[in-house]
Scaffold this active site. Structure first.
Site, PDB file in Angstrom:
ATOM      1  N   ASP A  97       0.750  -1.260  -0.096  1.00 35.34           N
ATOM      2  CA  ASP A  97      -0.066   0.033   0.007  1.00 35.34           C
ATOM      3  C   ASP A  97       0.909   1.407   0.033  1.00 35.34           C
ATOM      4  O   ASP A  97       0.435   2.424   0.411  1.00 35.34           O
ATOM      5  CB  ASP A  97      -0.777  -0.074   1.234  1.00 35.34           C
ATOM      6  CG  ASP A  97      -0.140  -0.142   2.666  1.00 35.34           C
ATOM      7  OD1 ASP A  97       0.908   0.057   2.635  1.00 35.34           O
ATOM      8  OD2 ASP A  97      -0.808  -0.521   3.624  1.00 35.34           O
ATOM      9  N   GLU A 119      -0.381  -9.158  -0.977  1.00 37.76           N
ATOM     10  CA  GLU A 119      -0.992  -8.509   0.093  1.00 37.76           C
ATOM     11  C   GLU A 119      -1.936  -7.560  -0.288  1.00 37.76           C
ATOM     12  O   GLU A 119      -2.072  -6.354   0.032  1.00 37.76           O
ATOM     13  CB  GLU A 119       0.129  -7.665   0.966  1.00 37.76           C
ATOM     14  CG  GLU A 119      -0.526  -7.401   2.305  1.00 37.76           C
ATOM     15  CD  GLU A 119       0.635  -6.549   3.261  1.00 37.76           C
ATOM     16  OE1 GLU A 119       0.488  -5.179   3.512  1.00 37.76           O
ATOM     17  OE2 GLU A 119       1.250  -7.245   3.821  1.00 37.76           O
ATOM     18  N   GLU A 133      -2.370   5.007   2.641  1.00 34.48           N
ATOM     19  CA  GLU A 133      -2.194   3.808   2.442  1.00 34.48           C
ATOM     20  C   GLU A 133      -3.789   2.999   1.817  1.00 34.48           C
ATOM     21  O   GLU A 133      -3.709   2.298   1.124  1.00 34.48           O
ATOM     22  CB  GLU A 133      -1.560   2.754   3.499  1.00 34.48           C
ATOM     23  CG  GLU A 133      -0.346   3.108   3.704  1.00 34.48           C
ATOM     24  CD  GLU A 133       0.095   4.406   4.630  1.00 34.48           C
ATOM     25  OE1 GLU A 133      -0.727   5.010   4.920  1.00 34.48           O
ATOM     26  OE2 GLU A 133       1.419   4.691   4.692  1.00 34.48           O
ATOM     27  N   HIS A 210       5.566   5.531  13.352  1.00 36.40           N
ATOM     28  CA  HIS A 210       5.922   6.253  12.492  1.00 36.40           C
ATOM     29  C   HIS A 210       4.949   6.687  11.561  1.00 36.40           C
ATOM     30  O   HIS A 210       5.011   7.453  10.479  1.00 36.40           O
ATOM     31  CB  HIS A 210       6.877   5.320  11.576  1.00 36.40           C
ATOM     32  CG  HIS A 210       6.278   4.288  10.697  1.00 36.40           C
ATOM     33  ND1 HIS A 210       5.878   2.943  11.247  1.00 36.40           N
ATOM     34  CD2 HIS A 210       5.718   4.335   9.512  1.00 36.40           C
ATOM     35  CE1 HIS A 210       5.545   2.301  10.259  1.00 36.40           C
ATOM     36  NE2 HIS A 210       5.140   3.066   9.341  1.00 36.40           N
ATOM     37  N   ARG A 212       1.994   8.349   9.274  1.00 33.22           N
ATOM     38  CA  ARG A 212       1.804  10.003   8.771  1.00 33.22           C
ATOM     39  C   ARG A 212       0.508  10.353   9.541  1.00 33.22           C
ATOM     40  O   ARG A 212       0.370  11.504   9.969  1.00 33.22           O
ATOM     41  CB  ARG A 212       1.453  10.083   7.291  1.00 33.22           C
ATOM     42  CG  ARG A 212       2.773  10.274   6.508  1.00 33.22           C
ATOM     43  CD  ARG A 212       2.232  10.553   5.192  1.00 33.22           C
ATOM     44  NE  ARG A 212       3.531  11.214   4.391  1.00 33.22           N
ATOM     45  CZ  ARG A 212       4.573  10.714   3.973  1.00 33.22           C
ATOM     46  NH1 ARG A 212       4.656   9.388   4.159  1.00 33.22           N
ATOM     47  NH2 ARG A 212       5.462  11.309   3.237  1.00 33.22           N
ATOM     48  N   HIS A 243      12.518   5.226  13.570  1.00 36.26           N
ATOM     49  CA  HIS A 243      12.289   5.382  12.190  1.00 36.26           C
ATOM     50  C   HIS A 243      13.138   6.863  11.762  1.00 36.26           C
ATOM     51  O   HIS A 243      13.207   7.673  12.519  1.00 36.26           O
ATOM     52  CB  HIS A 243      10.782   5.628  11.827  1.00 36.26           C
ATOM     53  CG  HIS A 243      10.534   5.608  10.204  1.00 36.26           C
ATOM     54  ND1 HIS A 243      10.809   6.513   9.380  1.00 36.26           N
ATOM     55  CD2 HIS A 243       9.585   4.565   9.541  1.00 36.26           C
ATOM     56  CE1 HIS A 243      10.454   6.062   8.198  1.00 36.26           C
ATOM     57  NE2 HIS A 243       9.722   5.050   8.250  1.00 36.26           N
TER      58      HIS A 243
HETATM   59  C1  UD1 Z   1       6.537   5.012   4.154  1.00 36.97           C
HETATM   60  C2  UD1 Z   1       5.067   4.328   3.653  1.00 36.97           C
HETATM   61  C3  UD1 Z   1       4.137   3.939   4.721  1.00 36.97           C
HETATM   62  C4  UD1 Z   1       5.099   2.649   5.368  1.00 36.97           C
HETATM   63  C5  UD1 Z   1       6.287   3.220   5.822  1.00 36.97           C
HETATM   64  C6  UD1 Z   1       7.179   1.972   6.381  1.00 36.97           C
HETATM   65  C7  UD1 Z   1       4.143   6.013   1.787  1.00 36.97           C
HETATM   66  C8  UD1 Z   1       3.323   6.985   1.542  1.00 36.97           C
HETATM   67  N1  UD1 Z   1       4.204   5.668   2.970  1.00 36.97           N
HETATM   68  O1  UD1 Z   1       6.307   6.025   5.134  1.00 36.97           O
HETATM   69  O2  UD1 Z   1       3.235   3.157   4.159  1.00 36.97           O
HETATM   70  O3  UD1 Z   1       4.248   2.330   6.475  1.00 36.97           O
HETATM   71  O4  UD1 Z   1       7.188   3.591   4.670  1.00 36.97           O
HETATM   72  O5  UD1 Z   1       8.265   2.472   7.179  1.00 36.97           O
HETATM   73  O6  UD1 Z   1       4.317   5.079   0.927  1.00 36.97           O
HETATM   74  N2  UD1 Z   1      13.992   8.357   5.551  1.00 36.97           N
HETATM   75  C9  UD1 Z   1      15.378   8.265   5.604  1.00 36.97           C
HETATM   76  N3  UD1 Z   1      15.969   7.118   5.198  1.00 36.97           N
HETATM   77  C10 UD1 Z   1      15.225   5.983   4.916  1.00 36.97           C
HETATM   78  C11 UD1 Z   1      13.786   6.164   5.039  1.00 36.97           C
HETATM   79  C12 UD1 Z   1      13.403   7.204   5.398  1.00 36.97           C
HETATM   80  O7  UD1 Z   1      15.991   9.149   5.732  1.00 36.97           O
HETATM   81  O8  UD1 Z   1      16.011   4.749   4.608  1.00 36.97           O
HETATM   82  C13 UD1 Z   1      13.626   9.718   5.880  1.00 36.97           C
HETATM   83  C14 UD1 Z   1      13.396  10.563   4.628  1.00 36.97           C
HETATM   84  O9  UD1 Z   1      13.582  11.789   5.181  1.00 36.97           O
HETATM   85  C15 UD1 Z   1      12.061  10.521   3.996  1.00 36.97           C
HETATM   86  C16 UD1 Z   1      11.222  10.432   5.407  1.00 36.97           C
HETATM   87  O10 UD1 Z   1      12.038   9.254   6.055  1.00 36.97           O
HETATM   88  O11 UD1 Z   1      11.579  11.648   3.270  1.00 36.97           O
HETATM   89  C17 UD1 Z   1       9.893   9.676   5.315  1.00 36.97           C
HETATM   90  O12 UD1 Z   1       9.898   8.645   4.175  1.00 36.97           O
HETATM   91  P1  UD1 Z   1       8.631   7.996   3.290  1.00 36.97           P
HETATM   92  O13 UD1 Z   1       8.860   6.855   2.621  1.00 36.97           O
HETATM   93  O14 UD1 Z   1       8.026   9.256   2.546  1.00 36.97           O
HETATM   94  O15 UD1 Z   1       7.264   7.992   4.482  1.00 36.97           O
HETATM   95  P2  UD1 Z   1       7.413   6.764   5.585  1.00 36.97           P
HETATM   96  O16 UD1 Z   1       6.754   7.427   6.830  1.00 36.97           O
HETATM   97  O17 UD1 Z   1       8.597   6.057   5.833  1.00 36.97           O
HETATM   98  N1  UDP Z   2      11.608  -3.273  11.047  1.00 39.64           N
HETATM   99  C1  UDP Z   2      13.038  -3.428  10.973  1.00 39.64           C
HETATM  100  N2  UDP Z   2      13.574  -2.732  11.774  1.00 39.64           N
HETATM  101  C2  UDP Z   2      12.836  -1.771  12.629  1.00 39.64           C
HETATM  102  C3  UDP Z   2      11.666  -1.750  12.707  1.00 39.64           C
HETATM  103  C4  UDP Z   2      10.863  -2.650  11.718  1.00 39.64           C
HETATM  104  O1  UDP Z   2      13.333  -4.459  10.488  1.00 39.64           O
HETATM  105  O2  UDP Z   2      13.814  -1.002  13.153  1.00 39.64           O
HETATM  106  C5  UDP Z   2      10.809  -4.207  10.254  1.00 39.64           C
HETATM  107  C6  UDP Z   2       9.737  -5.137  10.924  1.00 39.64           C
HETATM  108  O3  UDP Z   2      10.281  -6.138  11.741  1.00 39.64           O
HETATM  109  C7  UDP Z   2       8.656  -5.376   9.787  1.00 39.64           C
HETATM  110  C8  UDP Z   2       9.039  -4.139   8.939  1.00 39.64           C
HETATM  111  O4  UDP Z   2      10.317  -3.741   9.227  1.00 39.64           O
HETATM  112  O5  UDP Z   2       9.081  -6.434   9.135  1.00 39.64           O
HETATM  113  C9  UDP Z   2       7.802  -3.285   9.115  1.00 39.64           C
HETATM  114  O6  UDP Z   2       7.962  -1.970   8.678  1.00 39.64           O
HETATM  115  P1  UDP Z   2       7.458  -0.558   9.076  1.00 39.64           P
HETATM  116  O7  UDP Z   2       6.777  -0.725  10.467  1.00 39.64           O
HETATM  117  O8  UDP Z   2       8.278   0.565   8.929  1.00 39.64           O
HETATM  118  O9  UDP Z   2       6.196  -0.535   8.133  1.00 39.64           O
HETATM  119  P2  UDP Z   2       4.780  -0.803   7.853  1.00 39.64           P
HETATM  120  O10 UDP Z   2       4.769  -2.262   8.226  1.00 39.64           O
HETATM  121  O11 UDP Z   2       4.085  -0.021   8.902  1.00 39.64           O
HETATM  122  O12 UDP Z   2       4.272  -0.469   6.748  1.00 39.64           O
END
Ligand code: UD1
Ligand code: UDP
Length: 387
Positions: A97, A119, A133, A210, A212, A243
């Protein structure tokens, strides 16, 4: 000529759930497996790819700090254009999603390439929660031609929306496949603090947060409740791998730093995370993936959200919705820490989400769709997993 299947993903949870899928496809007769990452996440994606030892064939490298939904979607869509023109896959597989999922499916549709959705069929029926999502899932369901539903309830959701039975397969969730390869009884952590925690003498609370839709007031209330819980329960230690989103980092620092029994640590790699989950006392989270993993490990989960699209473990009694208000989170957390009967009632392993064979079923369904196999796979029977 083999059938070219391209998996497309970009964030940590997609990688955890799709890496075993890619490896299954890599070994599948008649299929040429290609892997494209958008890198919507960078470090958090690479960490998963390192563990599963699979290098992507294409990497769009789109991530930027504080990226918006529009920048992610448009950069993925543009990047995918070149990749799809070059690779010409017969099927694109997306997962779940995220914005990568939606843009990946849309890009494939623009090239008239069929899409398989792993999924599929999860719903809250609230278009703004989880945001964005829920809408991503609905839109991808309209685009996809093959729907790999983790559970019977997910399939029923799609049937109600007019999906055709032949294309809706119940496979289990690939996250359980992943979990079966990572958790080890004698695992030794590489993160020093995790080797020094007293898992027997103390109650270790594992936290992630984490989403939004929790930014701002809900996240402030969640974190205030967590600090209160640790303050009032000296037997607890809280571990929160934070995160990398700057919004989350800032909020966690503001509300949870400077406490001797609260450990704010860097995101964990998936081996560390799954093995920590297997040893902790309680999980408090707004994550989707953790709601699926912790029940399989027999760990009670309090979900830091108002709703969930994963009702199966709630029905099985191992997951409860704690909401996003300080008082309800505090009270539900305190009950699990203070009342052994309440804890015991939730702490039993259940596997409503899979039996570890989801990737095999999905690969077989793809072989069937492309005439490489005569019959579809047997569906996942909920309740048939190991307990
Ligand atoms: C995204 C997904 C969410 C999922 C989550 C898992 C969307 C809209 N959201 O949200 O569904 O639950 O990932 O974690 O697709 N960043 C880093 N390094 C990384 C990852 C993220 O610096 O490796 C920082 C960056 O500043 C980035 C911000 O995190 O801009 C947010 O990342 P983003 O993918 O936009 O949103 P998530 O909250 O991670
Ligand atoms: N996860 C991880 N390290 C972390 C946090 C989460 O490996 O520090 C793994 C977790 O076990 C799961 C996945 O990442 O497999 C979930 O990711 P996240 O919570 O970021 O996203 P969501 O499932 O909410 O979309």
């Amino acid at each position: 000529m083999s059938t070219r299947v391209m998996t497309v993903f970009g964030t940590r949870p997609e990688a955890v759930k799709m890496a075993p899928m890619v490896k299954t496809l890599d070994a599948c007769p008649g299929i040429e497996s290609l892997c494209c990452v958008t890198a919507q996440h960078r470090e958090m994606l690479d960490s998963v790819l390192d563990i599963f030892q699979r290098r992507p064939d294409y990497d769009l490298d789109i991530m930027e700090p504080r990226q918006t939904l529009s920048t992610i979607t448009s950069k993925c869509l543009l990047g995918m254009e070149t990749v799809l023109e070059q690779a010409k896959p017969d099927l694109v597989l997306v997962h779940g999603d995220t914005s990568t999922t939606f843009a990946g499916a849309l890009a494939a549709f623009y090239h008239k390439i069929p899409v398989g959705h792993v999924e599929a069929g999860l719903r809250t029926h609230d278009r703004y929660s989880p945001f964005p999502e829920e809408m991503n899932r609905v839109l991808v369901s309209r685009i996809a031609e093959l729907h790999f539903c983790p559970t019977p309830a997910n399939r029923a959701n799609l049937l109600r929306e007019g999906g055709s039975g032949q294309t809706l397969l119940i496979t289990g969730n690939t996250v359980i496949d992943a979990l079966q390869t990572t958790v080890q009884a004698d695992y030794r952590f590489s993160t020093p603090i995790l080797n020094h925690l007293d898992y027997q003498g103390r109650k270790i609370i594992l936290v992630t947060c984490h989403r939004r839709e929790n930014y701002g007031q809900p996240m402030a209330q969640i974190m205030t409740a967590l600090r209160r819980l640790v303050d009032t329960h000296p037997e607890t230690e809280l571990v929160y791998p934070v995160h990398l989103s700057p919004v989350v980092q800032e909020t966690a620092q503001q509300y949870l730093s400077g406490h001797p029994r609260i450990h704010l640590i860097a995101p964990l790699d998936v081996m560390e995370m799954h093995n920590l989950m297997a040893r902790c006392y309680l999980v408090m989270t707004d994550s989707g993936g953790l709601q699926e993993e912790a029940p399989a490990l027999g760990k009670p989960v309090l979900v830091l959200r108002r709703e969930t699209e994963r009702p199966e473990a709630v029905d099985a009694g191992t997951v409860k919705l704690a909401g996003v208000e300080e008082e309800s989170i505090f009270e539900m957390g305190a009950a699990l820490l203070e009342d052994p009967a309440a804890y015991a009632a939730m702490a039993h392993a259940v596997n409503p989400y899979g039996d570890g064979r989801a990737c095999t079923r999905i690969a077989q369904a793809i072989q069937w769709r492309f005439g490489l196999r005569e019959t579809p796979p047997e569906p996942f029977q909920a309740g048939s997993g190991t307990r």
